[in-house]
Motif scaffolding. Structure first.
Motif, PDB file in Angstrom:
ATOM      1  N   ALA A   1       0.838  -1.212   0.000  1.00  0.00           N
ATOM      2  CA  ALA A   1       0.000   0.000   0.000  1.00  0.00           C
ATOM      3  C   ALA A   1       0.867   1.255   0.000  1.00  0.00           C
ATOM      4  N   TRP A   2       2.017   1.202   0.681  1.00  0.00           N
ATOM      5  CA  TRP A   2       2.913   2.360   0.708  1.00  0.00           C
ATOM      6  C   TRP A   2       3.454   2.638  -0.695  1.00  0.00           C
ATOM      7  N   VAL A   3       3.811   1.589  -1.401  1.00  0.00           N
ATOM      8  CA  VAL A   3       4.322   1.724  -2.768  1.00  0.00           C
ATOM      9  C   VAL A   3       3.233   2.248  -3.693  1.00  0.00           C
ATOM     10  N   GLU A   4       2.032   1.691  -3.572  1.00  0.00           N
ATOM     11  CA  GLU A   4       0.923   2.099  -4.427  1.00  0.00           C
ATOM     12  C   GLU A   4       0.512   3.544  -4.155  1.00  0.00           C
ATOM     13  N   GLN A   5       0.511   3.960  -2.881  1.00  0.00           N
ATOM     14  CA  GLN A   5       0.185   5.350  -2.543  1.00  0.00           C
ATOM     15  C   GLN A   5       1.170   6.304  -3.208  1.00  0.00           C
TER      16      GLN A   5
ATOM     17  N   VAL B   1       3.654   9.991   0.441  1.00  0.00           N
ATOM     18  CA  VAL B   1       3.905   8.780   1.216  1.00  0.00           C
ATOM     19  C   VAL B   1       2.868   8.633   2.333  1.00  0.00           C
ATOM     20  N   ILE B   2       2.724   7.425   2.820  1.00  0.00           N
ATOM     21  CA  ILE B   2       1.924   7.162   4.008  1.00  0.00           C
ATOM     22  C   ILE B   2       2.877   7.273   5.194  1.00  0.00           C
ATOM     23  N   THR B   3       2.655   8.255   6.029  1.00  0.00           N
ATOM     24  CA  THR B   3       3.503   8.446   7.203  1.00  0.00           C
ATOM     25  C   THR B   3       3.054   7.495   8.318  1.00  0.00           C
ATOM     26  N   ASP B   4       3.866   7.380   9.353  1.00  0.00           N
ATOM     27  CA  ASP B   4       3.480   6.563  10.509  1.00  0.00           C
ATOM     28  C   ASP B   4       2.182   7.074  11.107  1.00  0.00           C
ATOM     29  N   TYR B   5       2.053   8.400  11.201  1.00  0.00           N
ATOM     30  CA  TYR B   5       0.844   8.995  11.771  1.00  0.00           C
ATOM     31  C   TYR B   5      -0.376   8.651  10.917  1.00  0.00           C
ATOM     32  N   LEU B   6      -0.226   8.758   9.607  1.00  0.00           N
ATOM     33  CA  LEU B   6      -1.337   8.464   8.708  1.00  0.00           C
ATOM     34  C   LEU B   6      -1.702   6.982   8.763  1.00  0.00           C
ATOM     35  N   ALA B   7      -0.722   6.107   8.837  1.00  0.00           N
ATOM     36  CA  ALA B   7      -0.996   4.670   8.919  1.00  0.00           C
ATOM     37  C   ALA B   7      -1.801   4.350  10.176  1.00  0.00           C
TER      38      ALA B   7
ATOM     39  N   GLU C   1      -8.143  -1.007   0.672  1.00  0.00           N
ATOM     40  CA  GLU C   1      -8.710  -0.512   1.930  1.00  0.00           C
ATOM     41  C   GLU C   1      -7.772   0.473   2.615  1.00  0.00           C
ATOM     42  N   VAL C   2      -6.473   0.181   2.589  1.00  0.00           N
ATOM     43  CA  VAL C   2      -5.500   1.106   3.176  1.00  0.00           C
ATOM     44  C   VAL C   2      -5.578   2.453   2.472  1.00  0.00           C
ATOM     45  N   LEU C   3      -5.574   2.439   1.148  1.00  0.00           N
ATOM     46  CA  LEU C   3      -5.615   3.680   0.382  1.00  0.00           C
ATOM     47  C   LEU C   3      -6.920   4.436   0.598  1.00  0.00           C
ATOM     48  N   GLU C   4      -8.027   3.710   0.653  1.00  0.00           N
ATOM     49  CA  GLU C   4      -9.337   4.337   0.879  1.00  0.00           C
ATOM     50  C   GLU C   4      -9.382   5.020   2.251  1.00  0.00           C
ATOM     51  N   HIS C   5      -8.944   4.319   3.281  1.00  0.00           N
ATOM     52  CA  HIS C   5      -8.994   4.894   4.630  1.00  0.00           C
ATOM     53  C   HIS C   5      -7.968   6.010   4.797  1.00  0.00           C
ATOM     54  N   ALA C   6      -6.805   5.869   4.182  1.00  0.00           N
ATOM     55  CA  ALA C   6      -5.798   6.939   4.252  1.00  0.00           C
ATOM     56  C   ALA C   6      -6.323   8.203   3.574  1.00  0.00           C
ATOM     57  N   ASP C   7      -6.936   8.054   2.407  1.00  0.00           N
ATOM     58  CA  ASP C   7      -7.511   9.208   1.714  1.00  0.00           C
ATOM     59  C   ASP C   7      -8.604   9.866   2.550  1.00  0.00           C
ATOM     60  N   ALA C   8      -9.445   9.055   3.169  1.00  0.00           N
ATOM     61  CA  ALA C   8     -10.537   9.594   3.987  1.00  0.00           C
ATOM     62  C   ALA C   8      -9.995  10.343   5.199  1.00  0.00           C
TER      63      ALA C   8
END
Length: 143
Positions: free
Chosen positions: A54-58, A65-71, A100-107
């Motif tokens: 998911a980090w690569v795809e983001q 990037v997906i940060t620790d806080y965002l994850a 799901e990771v990308l959807e929730h991170a975006d939200a």
């Protein structure tokens, strides 16, 4: 946001207190290509496994990037929705898909307005900076 929240179980009506406890790269602990986010749900451990792909795809899709806080926030949002929707059945581990990771991170980013507005972790005391609470200071920094 989703690092410390209350949610009502859909099936039992029980009020659950969920709080983020830690983030671990699962390659070292269980030889999985995932990052595990640990929550305490009414003092019981619950893990949300997020695939590292998911980090690569983001990064590929958005350039960010997906940060620790965002994850941690995305995992918390996923957990909250699982409990509210009745998907939660008391399991100790849930596995998210890349989508799901990308959807929730975006939200989460949409709700916060920007990643700089996400709460810092760990949340120990809202009135004290984590570095002060944990007595973690680099040489030369004021104590």
């Amino acid at each position: 946001m989703y690092e410390d929240f209350e949610v009502t179980d859909r099936w039992t009506g029980e009020q659950l207190h969920c709080s983020w406890k830690g983030t671990i790269v699962a390659i070292a602990t269980r030889h999985a290509d995932a990052t595990d986010i640990r929550f305490s749900v009414n003092d019981k451990p619950v893990w949300i496994a997020m695939p590292n792909a998911a980090w690569v795809e983001q990064k590929r899709r958005t350039g960010h990037v997906i940060t620790d806080y965002l994850a941690a926030q995305a995992a918390g949002r996923y957990l909250k929705h699982a409990i509210e929707s009745g998907y939660d059945n008391g399991r100790e581990m849930y596995t998210m898909t890349v989508d799901e990771v990308l959807e929730h991170a975006d939200a989460v980013v949409h709700e916060a307005g920007h990643t700089t507005k996400l709460p810092s972790l760990p949340v120990i005391n809202a009135d004290i900076r984590p570095e002060d609470e944990m007595s973690i200071h680099l040489p030369g920094e004021p104590a």
